[in-house]
Design a protein around this motif. Structure first.
Motif, PDB file in Angstrom:
ATOM      1  N   LEU A  20       0.837  -1.187   0.000  1.00  0.00           N
ATOM      2  CA  LEU A  20       0.000   0.000   0.000  1.00  0.00           C
ATOM      3  C   LEU A  20       0.876   1.242   0.000  1.00  0.00           C
ATOM      4  CD1 LEU A  20      -2.699  -0.970   2.660  1.00  0.00           C
ATOM      5  CD2 LEU A  20      -2.613  -1.539   0.222  1.00  0.00           C
ATOM      6  N   SER A  21       0.375   2.271  -0.650  1.00  0.00           N
ATOM      7  CA  SER A  21       1.042   3.562  -0.658  1.00  0.00           C
ATOM      8  C   SER A  21       0.086   4.627  -0.153  1.00  0.00           C
ATOM      9  CB  SER A  21       1.497   3.941  -2.072  1.00  0.00           C
ATOM     10  OG  SER A  21       2.398   2.996  -2.598  1.00  0.00           O
ATOM     11  N   VAL A  48      -2.574  -0.509  13.107  1.00  0.00           N
ATOM     12  CA  VAL A  48      -1.718  -1.494  12.441  1.00  0.00           C
ATOM     13  C   VAL A  48      -0.247  -1.173  12.693  1.00  0.00           C
ATOM     14  CG1 VAL A  48      -1.016  -2.490  10.235  1.00  0.00           C
ATOM     15  CG2 VAL A  48      -3.438  -1.936  10.645  1.00  0.00           C
ATOM     16  N   THR A  49       0.165   0.039  12.343  1.00  0.00           N
ATOM     17  CA  THR A  49       1.563   0.414  12.501  1.00  0.00           C
ATOM     18  C   THR A  49       1.712   1.920  12.367  1.00  0.00           C
ATOM     19  OG1 THR A  49       3.810   0.068  11.620  1.00  0.00           O
ATOM     20  CG2 THR A  49       2.014   0.093  10.023  1.00  0.00           C
ATOM     21  N   PHE A  67       4.290  -7.342   8.310  1.00  0.00           N
ATOM     22  CA  PHE A  67       4.097  -6.039   7.686  1.00  0.00           C
ATOM     23  C   PHE A  67       5.308  -5.146   7.977  1.00  0.00           C
ATOM     24  CE2 PHE A  67      -0.877  -5.839   7.722  1.00  0.00           C
ATOM     25  CZ  PHE A  67      -0.921  -7.080   7.105  1.00  0.00           C
ATOM     26  N   THR A  68       5.619  -4.275   7.024  1.00  0.00           N
ATOM     27  CA  THR A  68       6.701  -3.317   7.209  1.00  0.00           C
ATOM     28  C   THR A  68       6.250  -1.943   6.722  1.00  0.00           C
ATOM     29  OG1 THR A  68       8.371  -5.035   6.834  1.00  0.00           O
ATOM     30  CG2 THR A  68       9.089  -2.742   6.671  1.00  0.00           C
ATOM     31  N   LEU A  80       3.185   0.593   3.069  1.00  0.00           N
ATOM     32  CA  LEU A  80       2.940  -0.535   3.959  1.00  0.00           C
ATOM     33  C   LEU A  80       3.120  -1.796   3.126  1.00  0.00           C
ATOM     34  CD1 LEU A  80       2.131  -1.585   6.737  1.00  0.00           C
ATOM     35  CD2 LEU A  80      -0.253  -1.580   5.960  1.00  0.00           C
ATOM     36  N   GLN A  81       4.227  -2.479   3.349  1.00  0.00           N
ATOM     37  CA  GLN A  81       4.482  -3.752   2.687  1.00  0.00           C
ATOM     38  C   GLN A  81       3.856  -4.853   3.525  1.00  0.00           C
ATOM     39  OE1 GLN A  81       6.097  -4.475  -0.321  1.00  0.00           O
ATOM     40  NE2 GLN A  81       5.319  -6.551   0.069  1.00  0.00           N
ATOM     41  N   MET A  82       2.956  -5.594   2.934  1.00  0.00           N
ATOM     42  CA  MET A  82       2.230  -6.644   3.654  1.00  0.00           C
ATOM     43  C   MET A  82       2.562  -7.990   3.033  1.00  0.00           C
ATOM     44  SD  MET A  82      -1.463  -4.755   4.170  1.00  0.00           S
ATOM     45  CE  MET A  82      -1.850  -4.809   2.425  1.00  0.00           C
TER      46      MET A  82
END
Length: 122
Positions: A20-21, A48-49, A67-68, A80-82
């Motif tokens: 996600l961006s 989430v973060t 997630f990162t 958001l890298q999932m």
């Protein structure tokens, strides 16, 4: 005033990945804390973060290790890298911004995007 626009949601199979961006307007993006929240049908919005202006991060236990969150201040964008997605990750994902700190509660954020749908099929 900050405007946030999320993108990158979609349908993915369990075990898959999505990134996600969230593109932000404004000249002070680098000083903002940026967060991701999600809301599944019939449930409350959940944290989430988040990533602070220093790059410090904090994750919900349910996504830690999968997630990162990252940010590119030159592009006024947070990502958001999932990975290893699960059906229970299905939700509308929202990007949020706040002027500083590392907040984990939705009322602490000042600006919100419109959300992007993530659906994980089993």
């Amino acid at each position: 005033q900050v405007q946030l626009v999320e993108s990158g949601g979609g349908l993915v199979q369990a075990g898959g990945s999505l990134r996600l961006s969230c593109a932000a307007s404004g000249r002070t993006f680098s000083s903002y804390a940026m967060g991701w929240f999600r809301q599944a049908p019939g449930k409350e919005r959940e944290f989430v973060t988040t990533i602070g202006w220093t790059g410090a991060t904090y994750y919900a236990e349910s996504v830690k290790g999968r997630f990162t969150i990252s940010r590119d201040n030159a592009k006024n964008t947070v990502y958001l890298q999932m990975n290893s997605l699960k059906p229970e990750d299905t939700a509308v994902y929202y990007c949020a911004a706040r002027g500083g700190g590392l907040p984990r509660l939705s009322p602490d954020y000042d600006y919100w995007g419109q959300g992007t749908q993530v659906t994980v099929s089993s």
